[in-house]
Design a protein around this motif. Structure first.
Motif, PDB file in Angstrom:
ATOM      1  N   GLY A  64      31.093  15.060   0.853  1.00 26.31           N
ATOM      2  CA  GLY A  64      30.957  15.612  -0.490  1.00 26.31           C
ATOM      3  C   GLY A  64      30.324  16.981  -0.444  1.00 26.31           C
ATOM      4  O   GLY A  64      29.820  17.425   0.604  1.00 26.31           O
ATOM      5  N   CYS A 104      32.311  14.344  -4.887  1.00 21.08           N
ATOM      6  CA  CYS A 104      32.487  13.405  -3.774  1.00 21.08           C
ATOM      7  C   CYS A 104      33.854  12.746  -3.908  1.00 21.08           C
ATOM      8  O   CYS A 104      33.971  11.665  -4.508  1.00 21.08           O
ATOM      9  CB  CYS A 104      31.388  12.348  -3.766  1.00 21.08           C
ATOM     10  N   ASN A 142      33.728  10.959  -9.566  1.00 20.75           N
ATOM     11  CA  ASN A 142      33.563  11.670  -8.290  1.00 20.75           C
ATOM     12  C   ASN A 142      33.332  13.156  -8.478  1.00 20.75           C
ATOM     13  O   ASN A 142      33.351  13.917  -7.520  1.00 20.75           O
ATOM     14  CB  ASN A 142      34.780  11.436  -7.388  1.00 20.75           C
TER      15      ASN A 142
END
Length: 348
Positions: A64, A104, A142
């Protein structure tokens, strides 16, 4: 005065040495960092990012990146460690940290991390990047814009030692169904008043437009509460539906939708990696940016889908209450509220 009192080679006449000395002074606990850190914008500081795992999270590998921003600019993209722990980066002085954009791919941020901290090694200033507003149940969170809150070093120490207090942030907010409609209306009203106080410089200096729009207990958060109040849950789902479900249904089925509302919806729908909770926040920010939020809310408040998707006692099914919310948001157009740069870049 310095030119008259000192020779050319004097210490105080050299800006580089003088700035470096000030940087060392900042490391002393007796010096207030806010007196100095905003002045020397070119000094390189070391920032440490501490990532604590969520409850029950396995130590699997996940890549990430993140990007810090403060009152004086952005950092470069920072690569996060594959496992939990900390990562340090040297960045030109960002001033007071305001937040972080974290990405991420393929991993739910709110499930993977329980708490995120940033520590400046020069000033010893500690900040927590707040994960509280975001639900822990959605799998596709994410990409997030997190707002920073200044905390003491003891908070960081206790969380890092796993004292048990860190786990308290993993719970979700109280059920919206138990919140009274009058409280929802008052919360939105307080948010609008906070904008007025900010424009009049009646709020603390540490307060920022970013926190008023995107942070905990902000306008986006309370509008989310309003849109989820009484929203029916299908038998397939075990948790309440996100507010974005209603907007999505209206934009896909209703006619006569304002062009700029439809354009904003199409823009956000193309962000396939963004969860519905974040999309709703971004929707509100788009409306504020273009001063179209009152018209968008008015259209959504009048849709016939309300009777189908909401309980009869829901906030959106009461015309008097929705008219009051419209008048509150319409009042915001009297102010030149500039969407902060981090939110602006996050919308692209």
């Amino acid at each position: 005065m310095l030119e008259n009192a000192y020779r050319d080679y004097a210490f105080l006449r050299s800006e580089e040495e003088f700035e470096q000395s000030s940087c060392h002074l900042l490391s002393l606990t007796t010096v207030d960092m806010f007196c100095f850190s905003m002045r020397y914008s070119q000094t390189v500081f070391t920032y440490s990012i501490l990532l604590l795992p969520g409850v029950g999270t396995r130590q699997h590998t996940a890549t990430g990146t993140c990007q810090l921003f403060g009152g004086q600019g952005f950092s470069e993209t920072i690569r996060l460690p594959e496992h939990f722990g900390s990562v340090s980066t040297e960045v030109t002085n960002l001033g007071i940290i305001e937040g972080m954009v974290i990405r991420c791919p393929g991993v739910s941020i709110t499930a993977r991390y329980s708490r995120i901290f940033v520590i400046c090694s020069v000033t010893d200033a500690c900040y927590e990047l707040l994960l509280d507003p975001w639900p822990r149940s959605e799998d596709n969170i994410n990409e997030l814009l997190l707002v920073a809150k200044k905390v003491s070093s003891n908070v960081v120490l206790e969380a890092n030692m796993g004292s048990g207090r860190a786990n308290s942030v993993t719970g979700s907010s109280p059920a919206i169904a138990t919140t009274e409609c009058d409280d929802l209306r008052e919360n939105v009203s307080n948010c609008v008043c906070a904008f007025a106080k900010y424009k009049d410089k009646a709020l603390p200096q540490s307060e920022s437009v970013l926190r008023l729009i995107w942070g905990p207990d902000c306008l986006c958060f309370h509008l989310t509460e309003l849109f989820t109040h009484g929203l029916k849950v299908s038998r397939v789902l075990r948790s309440r539906r996100p507010a974005w479900d209603y907007i999505e249904k209206v934009c896909r089925t209703d006619t006569g939708i304002p062009e700029d509302l439809m354009a904003a919806f199409d823009l956000l729908e193309r962000r396939t990696g963004t969860c519905k909770s974040v999309k709703f926040y971004m929707f509100v920010c788009c409306g504020m940016k273009h001063k179209s939020l009152p018209e968008w809310l008015s259209f959504l408040f009048k849709s016939n889908l309300r009777q189908k998707m909401y309980q009869p006692w829901a906030f959106l099914c009461n015309t008097e209450r929705t008219r009051h919310i419209w008048s509150l948001t319409d009042w915001l157009r009297d102010f030149e509220i500039e969407v902060p740069a981090p939110v602006e870049s996050f919308l692209k």
